[in-house]
Design a protein around this motif. Sequence first.
Motif, short mmCIF file in Angstrom:
data_model
loop_
_atom_site.label_atom_id
_atom_site.label_comp_id
_atom_site.label_asym_id
_atom_site.label_seq_id
_atom_site.Cartn_x
_atom_site.Cartn_y
_atom_site.Cartn_z
N THR A 106 0.86 -1.29 -0.14
CA THR A 106 -0.06 -0.01 -0.06
C THR A 106 0.74 1.32 -0.01
O THR A 106 0.51 2.29 -0.06
CB THR A 106 -0.99 0.06 1.25
N VAL A 107 2.31 1.19 -0.14
CA VAL A 107 3.12 2.35 -0.07
C VAL A 107 4.17 2.35 -0.97
O VAL A 107 4.54 1.19 -1.06
CB VAL A 107 3.54 2.68 1.45
N GLU A 108 4.74 3.39 -1.42
CA GLU A 108 5.62 3.58 -2.37
C GLU A 108 6.47 4.88 -2.18
O GLU A 108 5.75 5.81 -2.03
CB GLU A 108 5.16 3.28 -4.21
N VAL A 109 7.76 4.58 -2.17
CA VAL A 109 8.64 5.65 -1.96
C VAL A 109 9.06 6.39 -3.32
O VAL A 109 9.79 5.65 -4.22
CB VAL A 109 9.81 5.46 -1.06
N LEU A 110 8.53 7.76 -3.27
CA LEU A 110 8.96 8.18 -4.64
C LEU A 110 10.20 9.13 -4.57
O LEU A 110 10.78 9.62 -5.53
CB LEU A 110 7.67 9.42 -5.04
N GLY A 111 10.38 9.81 -3.27
CA GLY A 111 11.52 10.44 -3.20
C GLY A 111 11.44 11.78 -3.14
O GLY A 111 10.15 12.58 -2.66
N GLY A 112 12.29 12.67 -3.60
CA GLY A 112 12.04 14.31 -3.50
C GLY A 112 12.98 15.01 -2.63
O GLY A 112 13.54 14.12 -1.65
N ASN A 113 13.12 16.21 -2.63
CA ASN A 113 14.31 16.61 -1.77
C ASN A 113 13.60 18.38 -1.71
O ASN A 113 14.01 19.00 -2.54
CB ASN A 113 15.67 16.65 -2.10
N VAL A 114 13.03 18.34 -0.54
CA VAL A 114 12.59 20.05 -0.38
C VAL A 114 13.73 20.56 0.41
O VAL A 114 13.87 20.18 1.74
CB VAL A 114 11.15 19.92 0.53
N GLU A 115 14.47 21.62 0.01
CA GLU A 115 15.72 21.94 0.42
C GLU A 115 15.31 22.55 1.75
O GLU A 115 16.40 22.34 2.73
CB GLU A 115 16.07 23.01 -0.64
N LYS A 116 14.48 23.47 2.06
CA LYS A 116 14.32 24.16 3.18
C LYS A 116 13.99 23.10 4.35
O LYS A 116 14.79 23.36 5.55
CB LYS A 116 13.30 25.23 3.02
N LEU A 117 13.20 22.15 4.02
CA LEU A 117 12.79 21.30 5.19
C LEU A 117 13.99 20.36 5.54
O LEU A 117 14.19 20.00 6.72
CB LEU A 117 11.75 20.42 4.51
N VAL A 118 14.91 19.80 4.49
CA VAL A 118 16.03 19.31 4.80
C VAL A 118 17.16 19.74 5.67
O VAL A 118 17.62 19.31 6.58
CB VAL A 118 16.35 18.55 3.28
N ASP A 119 17.32 21.06 5.24
CA ASP A 119 18.39 21.83 5.92
C ASP A 119 17.91 21.87 7.35
O ASP A 119 18.77 21.70 8.23
CB ASP A 119 18.58 23.20 5.49
N SER A 120 16.64 22.22 7.68
CA SER A 120 16.15 22.45 9.03
C SER A 120 16.22 21.10 9.67
O SER A 120 16.56 20.86 11.00
CB SER A 120 14.90 22.97 9.04
N TRP A 121 15.97 19.98 9.15
CA TRP A 121 16.02 18.87 9.49
C TRP A 121 17.41 18.13 10.05
O TRP A 121 17.60 17.70 11.26
CB TRP A 121 15.24 17.43 8.54
N LYS A 122 18.40 18.42 9.08
CA LYS A 122 19.71 17.97 9.39
C LYS A 122 20.27 18.90 10.43
O LYS A 122 21.10 18.39 11.21
CB LYS A 122 20.36 18.34 8.06
N ALA A 123 19.95 20.20 10.64
CA ALA A 123 20.51 20.98 11.66
C ALA A 123 19.88 20.56 12.92
O ALA A 123 20.76 20.44 13.97
CB ALA A 123 20.12 22.69 11.35
N SER A 124 18.85 20.14 12.99
CA SER A 124 18.13 19.62 14.50
C SER A 124 18.73 18.27 14.67
O SER A 124 19.24 18.20 15.90
CB SER A 124 16.56 19.64 13.92
N LYS A 125 19.15 17.35 13.80
CA LYS A 125 19.68 16.19 14.25
C LYS A 125 21.12 16.49 14.58
O LYS A 125 21.70 15.56 15.69
CB LYS A 125 19.74 15.13 12.89
N GLU A 126 21.90 17.44 14.01
CA GLU A 126 23.35 17.65 14.28
C GLU A 126 23.29 18.50 15.75
O GLU A 126 24.27 17.82 16.62
CB GLU A 126 23.59 18.72 13.56
N VAL A 127 22.40 19.05 16.33
CA VAL A 127 22.35 19.65 17.42
C VAL A 127 21.87 18.54 18.47
O VAL A 127 22.64 18.59 19.47
CB VAL A 127 21.31 20.70 17.58
#
Length: 361
Positions: free
Chosen positions: A152-173
């Motif tokens: 019932t699920v398929e991964v299409l991917g994609g890269n929303v730059e602003k969301l990814v940058d915020s997510w990486k910064a949060s994980k690094e902290v």
Amino acid sequence: MSFEFLKSEWGIDLKPHGQTEIQSYAESTGKNHVKDYIKDADIRKLGVISSLPKDLARSPPSTVPPGQYLVQVIKIVDITQPARFQEDFEGGKWRLLNIELTDGEQKFKALEYVSVKNVGVHLPPGTKLLLWSTKEAPLKIRNAHLLLTPDTVEVLGGNVEKLVDSWKASKEVETNRLLWRTEGIKKTDKEDAAPPWTDFDIKKAPRVGGRESVIEAERAEWRKMGSSAHKEQASAAKEDGPTRAEVGAFQNEGQVKSQVASSAFAAAAPQGKGKGKSKSKEDGGGGKRGRRGNDWDDAGGEEKRAPVLGSTLASFIKSKDGATADEALAAFPDKAADAGGDWDAAWDAGGWGGGGGGGWS
């Protein structure tokens, strides 16, 4: 350019401003370029209209109508892990993923009902998923959650730059904070550990050759500066003349005469101590007289006392003719004297009201 293929393949429509944006910024209006642009865009701002049922968060147990539905990941956590590590680690084959999704118009949650290989906490926000619902593998809704399975699920991917940058910064902290708490060291941007702490040991301190000579040279310089400063002060004092505190300035003036009278330094007369306990006449203290101050005159004479009336009751009594009791008693013989000074005998002899010829009228 028509965007009708999005309805049949992904179950979405685009609002007019979304279509204008794609036509303006996409590489082309071709099918693949349009899909790629949507994958890398935040569908919440693009103006996507989804075909998913509304109010999924309040939906009763049911099944999603057959079709394909484009959704976007907001957050993925493994609820089998402690709350602090749910977004960072997975529990292997025992994991249970809880996924927050959006279709561009509403937010809802999905639960990994059967393990899905390509889905995990490593997927950043903005990743696009394609949900399938068929008669053979329907997409079920239970307790306001979509139950996801590999069918019932398929991964299409994609890269929303602003969301990814915020997510990486949060994980690094969070990673640096965890390392600081567990290892006691602080990681830099290059993942280099800070040097370990070492206590100071004077025996291991580096030695500088000729250190004693340097110290002596500094002391000599300070002495030289101090002596030169003293000489400058002395020369300046000679030019300005003697200072006010020097004794030589008053040697030729002779004896200093004072105009203050010697009586100003006479000892003050002793005063009474008020509530003092001494009974001496000099300090005026003690007893009731001490409370009134000094009861002795300044010339050393008699004691100053207030006038005192007669000590007998008769001194307060007056006769009818205005004579005092003492004047009236003077006319009577002294019965006490006749009785030999015995007051009882005198009383027996006549009493105050006896027949002695006197008495009070």
